[in-house]
Scaffold this active site. Structure first.
Site, PDB file in Angstrom:
ATOM      1  N   GLU A 234     -22.366 -50.624   6.762  1.00 33.90           N
ATOM      2  CA  GLU A 234     -21.937 -50.641   5.001  1.00 33.90           C
ATOM      3  C   GLU A 234     -22.941 -49.234   4.063  1.00 33.90           C
ATOM      4  O   GLU A 234     -24.606 -49.217   4.600  1.00 33.90           O
ATOM      5  CB  GLU A 234     -23.124 -51.684   5.275  1.00 33.90           C
ATOM      6  CG  GLU A 234     -23.128 -52.535   3.555  1.00 33.90           C
ATOM      7  CD  GLU A 234     -24.094 -52.685   2.331  1.00 33.90           C
ATOM      8  OE1 GLU A 234     -23.633 -51.235   2.169  1.00 33.90           O
ATOM      9  OE2 GLU A 234     -24.929 -53.202   2.554  1.00 33.90           O
ATOM     10  N   CYS A 268     -27.056 -52.927  -2.847  1.00 30.11           N
ATOM     11  CA  CYS A 268     -25.248 -51.791  -2.643  1.00 30.11           C
ATOM     12  C   CYS A 268     -24.137 -52.702  -3.280  1.00 30.11           C
ATOM     13  O   CYS A 268     -23.568 -52.269  -3.693  1.00 30.11           O
ATOM     14  CB  CYS A 268     -24.671 -51.731  -1.032  1.00 30.11           C
ATOM     15  SG  CYS A 268     -26.054 -50.430  -0.719  1.00 30.11           S
TER      16      CYS A 268
END
Length: 464
Positions: A234, A268
């Site tokens: 990720e 994020c």
């Protein structure tokens, strides 16, 4: 600085830690391999009881854990408490649902018969020790969302945490130890980034997961690929937040502010690019700017603080460069765009809204990791989708519209791992989380996350 706790609100070094020696790393690898040999054979009931106890330990210590991570990376205290509570929730979710999610899968009867089997099924078996390379921005949550499913699947974990949150890393190891996990089931490796490759190449490591920057992900994926090792990555995002004419504008504005400055904008999945239809652009921009400018910036330990310091001095410098580049190329600063005058110590930056963004600006292409929002005016749905997809990232997305046809179109055409309507992107243990494009690959959370580090084994019995 090495491995140290540096208070982002003051710049003061609070504690320093020595890296593990090569001998100490070897000892932990050996413990992990031995622990896996035992843990993989435990039943789901035993694993669930251990994870429930870990949840109880963390729940009882939420306030102390929250204060620790606020001191290490600057998260406002209220957000830190919420992070600890979210970890408790996830641990309990996996303790209660992992067995069902990993139950043997029965193929269609016709396929069993066609294969010539008297019986066949798929069983999910653990892979082994998993190395987790984790970031500082959610120092508890990022680890727990890996560790809880990995441990419930029968794997064991080795954590290489970010070097600015060593106390959190050691605390998590201690939580699992005090919960009763056997020695070696979950261990922290206090080592620098340069030593990750050596651990990855150790034959006892079965898989790796990383949440972090694109360069870090590229490095880990390259090494793991050379070792033919399973990975989940990720790697950040530049999530769009679309506002179309049918939107509830009150809700959109309020949510947009929260979505941009959660964790001081260091998330994020924070909304970063606000793409607004021209019919509602002026109203949205004025109200959004007003609410961003009204946020309280200050001591993250003080109740009522909305925006704390950036986690590092370098992080603030990187954000300043992006803003300065955009302004030099014609962006307008609607609010913020500087360090707060009254906060000389620490790594603070004012909540900022930039308008008139163009593709020539770095902030259009790069992830802004801090409380800086960019505004785009679009004339219709086609243009909104085009701008939303004009990024190398594809983690998640937000869209405010009540039009069902628009919603279906956005589900089909937005290039992202998630599409959230009339709300804010957030991770939940029962829903898969991950991205596409340069935001990475693989999924965490839900059953998908449980199965990422399992061997899906076909079991086939011939005629009796």
């Amino acid at each position: 600085m090495g491995i140290a706790t540096v208070n982002p609100a003051t710049g003061e070094t609070l504690r320093t830690f020595d890296e593990l020696s090569d001998e100490e790393v070897e000892e932990r690898l050996a413990k992990a391999a031995a622990a896996f040999g035992v843990h993989r054979r435990t039943g789901f009931g035993e694993r669930a009881a251990l994870l429930e106890r870990a949840a109880e330990v963390l729940e009882a210590e939420q306030d102390a854990a929250a204060r620790m991570i606020t001191m290490e990376m600057g998260k406002p205290l209220g957000a830190a408490r919420a992070e600890a509570a979210k970890c408790v929730k996830a641990m309990r979710w996996y303790a209660r649902h992992a067995e069902d999610e990993l139950a043997d899968e029965e193929p269609r009867p016709a396929d069993v018969e066609d294969s010539g089997a008297s019986r066949a099924f798929v069983r999910y078996r653990p892979l082994g020790p998993v190395l987790a390379v984790m970031p500082w921005n959610f120092p508890l949550w990022q680890v727990v969302r890996f560790a809880a499913p990995a441990l419930m699947a029968g794997n064991v974990g080795l954590l290489k945490h970010a070097s600015n949150v060593p106390q959190t890393a050691l605390y998590l190891e201690d939580v699992f130890r005090r919960a009763g996990y056997p020695d070696g089931c979950f261990q922290t490796l206090l080592i620098g980034a340069r030593r990750i490759e050596g651990v990855l190449r150790d034959p006892r490591i079965a898989a790796a997961t990383l949440t972090g920057s694109e360069p870090a992900g590229r490095s880990v994926a390259s090494i793991a690929g050379d070792e033919i090792m399973k990975t989940v990555l990720e790697l950040g995002g530049s999530d769009p937040f679309l506002v179309l004419p049918s939107a509830d504008l009150d809700g959109a504005v309020s949510t947009a502010v929260t979505a941009r400055v959660q964790n001081t904008g260091q998330s994020c999945i924070a909304a970063k690019r606000f793409i607004v239809h021209s019919d509602v652009y002026d109203d949205f921009a004025a109200r959004f700017t007003q609410e961003m400018a009204a946020l309280t910036v200050g001591d993250p330990l003080a109740e009522g603080t909305d925006v704390g310091p950036l986690a590092s001095e370098q992080g603030r410098a990187d954000l300043e460069e992006l803003v300065e580049d955009a302004v030099s190329l014609g962006a307008r600063t609607l609010c913020g765009g500087r360090r707060p005058v009254r906060l000389e110590a620490g790594w603070y930056y004012e909540p900022t809204v930039l308008a008139d963004i163009t593709p020539t600006m770095r902030i259009h292409r790069e992830e802004a990791f801090g409380p800086v929002a960019t505004l785009y005016r679009v004339s219709g749905l086609d243009e909104a989708i085009k701008v939303a997809n004009d990024t190398a990232f594809g983690l998640s997305s937000n869209a405010w519209t009540r039009d069902e046809a628009e919603q279906e179109r956005l589900v089909a055409d937005l290039e992202a791992g998630g599409v959230y309507f009339n709300g804010m992107t957030a991770s939940h243990p029962g829903m898969p989380f991950g991205g596409t494009k340069r935001s990475g690959y693989g999924r965490e959370l839900a059953g998908h996350g449980l199965r990422e580090f399992c061997n899906a084994t076909t079991v086939w019995y011939g005629a009796r």
